[in-house]
Design a protein around this motif. Sequence first.
Motif, mmCIF file in Angstrom:
data_model
loop_
_atom_site.group_PDB
_atom_site.id
_atom_site.type_symbol
_atom_site.label_atom_id
_atom_site.label_comp_id
_atom_site.label_asym_id
_atom_site.label_seq_id
_atom_site.Cartn_x
_atom_site.Cartn_y
_atom_site.Cartn_z
ATOM 1 N N VAL A 184 0.832 -1.200 0.000
ATOM 2 C CA VAL A 184 0.000 0.000 0.000
ATOM 3 C C VAL A 184 0.870 1.256 0.000
ATOM 4 O O VAL A 184 0.457 2.309 -0.509
ATOM 5 N N ASN A 185 2.080 1.156 0.553
ATOM 6 C CA ASN A 185 2.979 2.310 0.611
ATOM 7 C C ASN A 185 3.780 2.514 -0.674
ATOM 8 O O ASN A 185 4.450 3.534 -0.818
ATOM 9 N N GLN A 186 3.726 1.563 -1.579
ATOM 10 C CA GLN A 186 4.543 1.620 -2.782
ATOM 11 C C GLN A 186 3.901 2.508 -3.847
ATOM 12 O O GLN A 186 2.674 2.533 -3.977
ATOM 13 N N PRO A 187 4.709 3.188 -4.644
ATOM 14 C CA PRO A 187 6.166 3.318 -4.563
ATOM 15 C C PRO A 187 6.553 4.446 -3.622
ATOM 16 O O PRO A 187 5.714 5.269 -3.263
ATOM 17 N N PHE A 188 7.813 4.500 -3.250
ATOM 18 C CA PHE A 188 8.303 5.565 -2.374
ATOM 19 C C PHE A 188 8.897 6.701 -3.195
ATOM 20 O O PHE A 188 9.506 6.485 -4.248
ATOM 21 N N PHE A 189 8.711 7.914 -2.698
ATOM 22 C CA PHE A 189 9.365 9.105 -3.233
ATOM 23 C C PHE A 189 10.400 9.495 -2.188
ATOM 24 O O PHE A 189 10.096 10.183 -1.220
ATOM 25 N N ASP A 190 11.613 8.988 -2.341
ATOM 26 C CA ASP A 190 12.646 9.049 -1.313
ATOM 27 C C ASP A 190 12.106 8.396 -0.040
ATOM 28 O O ASP A 190 11.756 7.232 -0.068
ATOM 29 N N SER A 191 11.974 9.133 1.079
ATOM 30 C CA SER A 191 11.556 8.475 2.326
ATOM 31 C C SER A 191 10.041 8.480 2.518
ATOM 32 O O SER A 191 9.560 8.008 3.549
ATOM 33 N N VAL A 192 9.290 9.010 1.549
ATOM 34 C CA VAL A 192 7.846 9.180 1.707
ATOM 35 C C VAL A 192 7.097 8.349 0.673
ATOM 36 O O VAL A 192 7.406 8.432 -0.520
ATOM 37 N N PRO A 193 6.111 7.562 1.084
ATOM 38 C CA PRO A 193 5.304 6.839 0.093
ATOM 39 C C PRO A 193 4.587 7.823 -0.832
ATOM 40 O O PRO A 193 4.013 8.816 -0.381
ATOM 41 N N LEU A 194 4.621 7.550 -2.135
ATOM 42 C CA LEU A 194 3.939 8.425 -3.076
ATOM 43 C C LEU A 194 2.442 8.522 -2.783
ATOM 44 O O LEU A 194 1.859 9.606 -2.952
ATOM 45 N N PRO A 195 1.765 7.444 -2.329
ATOM 46 C CA PRO A 195 0.357 7.612 -1.952
ATOM 47 C C PRO A 195 0.149 8.653 -0.853
ATOM 48 O O PRO A 195 -0.862 9.352 -0.847
ATOM 49 N N SER A 196 1.092 8.785 0.078
ATOM 50 C CA SER A 196 0.971 9.825 1.105
ATOM 51 C C SER A 196 1.125 11.202 0.481
ATOM 52 O O SER A 196 0.377 12.135 0.807
ATOM 53 N N VAL A 197 2.091 11.349 -0.436
ATOM 54 C CA VAL A 197 2.336 12.624 -1.096
ATOM 55 C C VAL A 197 1.101 13.094 -1.858
ATOM 56 O O VAL A 197 0.766 14.277 -1.856
ATOM 57 N N VAL A 198 0.412 12.152 -2.517
ATOM 58 C CA VAL A 198 -0.712 12.523 -3.373
ATOM 59 C C VAL A 198 -2.042 12.440 -2.635
ATOM 60 O O VAL A 198 -2.809 13.408 -2.589
ATOM 61 N N VAL A 199 -2.329 11.282 -2.035
ATOM 62 C CA VAL A 199 -3.658 11.052 -1.466
ATOM 63 C C VAL A 199 -3.851 11.845 -0.180
ATOM 64 O O VAL A 199 -4.817 12.608 -0.046
ATOM 65 N N PHE A 200 -2.949 11.672 0.772
ATOM 66 C CA PHE A 200 -3.174 12.323 2.055
ATOM 67 C C PHE A 200 -2.874 13.811 2.003
ATOM 68 O O PHE A 200 -3.582 14.613 2.608
ATOM 69 N N ALA A 201 -1.825 14.198 1.297
ATOM 70 C CA ALA A 201 -1.431 15.601 1.302
ATOM 71 C C ALA A 201 -2.273 16.466 0.374
ATOM 72 O O ALA A 201 -2.408 17.667 0.604
ATOM 73 N N ALA A 202 -2.860 15.893 -0.695
ATOM 74 C CA ALA A 202 -3.588 16.714 -1.664
ATOM 75 C C ALA A 202 -5.039 16.279 -1.859
ATOM 76 O O ALA A 202 -5.955 17.110 -1.788
ATOM 77 N N LEU A 203 -5.282 14.997 -2.120
ATOM 78 C CA LEU A 203 -6.635 14.570 -2.478
ATOM 79 C C LEU A 203 -7.576 14.524 -1.280
ATOM 80 O O LEU A 203 -8.761 14.847 -1.405
ATOM 81 N N TRP A 204 -7.066 14.098 -0.098
ATOM 82 C CA TRP A 204 -7.938 14.113 1.078
ATOM 83 C C TRP A 204 -8.401 15.526 1.432
ATOM 84 O O TRP A 204 -9.604 15.755 1.591
ATOM 85 N N PRO A 205 -7.497 16.522 1.562
ATOM 86 C CA PRO A 205 -7.993 17.865 1.872
ATOM 87 C C PRO A 205 -8.869 18.443 0.769
ATOM 88 O O PRO A 205 -9.766 19.246 1.042
ATOM 89 N N MET A 206 -8.634 18.045 -0.474
ATOM 90 C CA MET A 206 -9.517 18.478 -1.558
ATOM 91 C C MET A 206 -10.922 17.931 -1.339
ATOM 92 O O MET A 206 -11.917 18.654 -1.464
ATOM 93 N N SER A 207 -11.017 16.654 -0.986
ATOM 94 C CA SER A 207 -12.310 16.029 -0.710
ATOM 95 C C SER A 207 -12.991 16.693 0.481
ATOM 96 O O SER A 207 -14.185 17.011 0.448
#
Length: 387
Positions: A184-207
């Motif tokens: 679920v954490n894959q792929p990573f963007f350096d030390s951060v999972p890309l799903p966190s970068v996109v889903v939690f940081a941008a799409l969740w607050p948008m929703s």
Amino acid sequence: MSDLCSPTFEDLATRLGFSCAEAGGLFELRSPFALENWTLPVLELTIVVGAVLALIYAIVRLRRTGDPTNLVLWLGTLAFLFIIEPLLYFPDAFGVEEYVDTMFAHNVFTVEFMWGRLPLYIIAIYPLMATIAFEIVRMLGVFRQYGTLIGAACVGFVHHAFYEIFDHLGPQLRWWEWSLDNPVNQPFFDSVPLPSVVVFAALWPMSLAFCVQFFVGRHADAGRRFGGLELVWRTVVVGLLAALGTVILPAPATVIGMGSTTVRATVYAAELILVSAVAIYVLARQWRRLRTSRAPGSPETPAYSNDFVRYFSIAYLAVMAVLWASALPDYFAATDGVTGNGDPVGNLWYTVACFVVAILVVAATFTIPRNYSPSTDDARTRTLSGA
């Protein structure tokens, strides 16, 4: 509570320096001087104080103006948190361990809940970050000018900038540890999972922003007043639908990239680029419009203003700059993305870009007039944008 210590969480906790089996109970209090390092209590104090001040502001605004938008936003984030977080912390207890293994573990902070899983600052960071992003977009008049959907996209973009400054620093300073092998954490963007970068940081607050503005904000802007029970059910609905949005919005990446990490990463990146492109164009255009909106002889309308968010945003960015500065020596001495202490480092240049965006949008709130002159362009844009 040893029966809730899954092997994955126990491993993550050990790497962070504490024992899952000995981690408190429903509530635990520690000395701030006994934490992993000095950055933990500094982060905790900054976030908790900010969230409390945001709540006070929301209550005062409701009492003075009858506008419940800020309070629904604040409480709606908690509704979302208590829907999502327990599943992530205790997948075994909810019977979903086959689908969602432990994704991460937080380090232990001064105030802890749920057997070392949930620090108080994590509860606080949801409403604080959402308030900062939503209010910056609201002060710039984006909801009024472009409608609910475009405004929500701008909130997602602004939230992403503020959050990723924090997200790319946490693993290096041992604020939390990600499970590297969890798909679920894959792929990573350096030390951060890309799903966190996109889903939690941008799409969740948008929703979340879309739901808050759709169910409450646009009605409050039109002068409507809500009763207590009506606000309760609307807040609950906001939390539920915002959680549902975190499933729907990243669905293209989830479905299309089901068999390939590369494809999933590409679709995630495309979604983030789309949201960012829309937001950058709209925010820049709206800032320029507001800067030239004072037409001689035109009636002026007071613009929405939130000095708490203006000044606390500066304080947050200043604290994060200090914390990042403290991490830079180990960052530059890291080998293959890992410090000498064995901690993974984030992406410095992406963080710098996020700092630039955050500074620019905060500066924009200081450089727009406190009043604006309505124009035919306002009415035309509202008609085209719908809600």
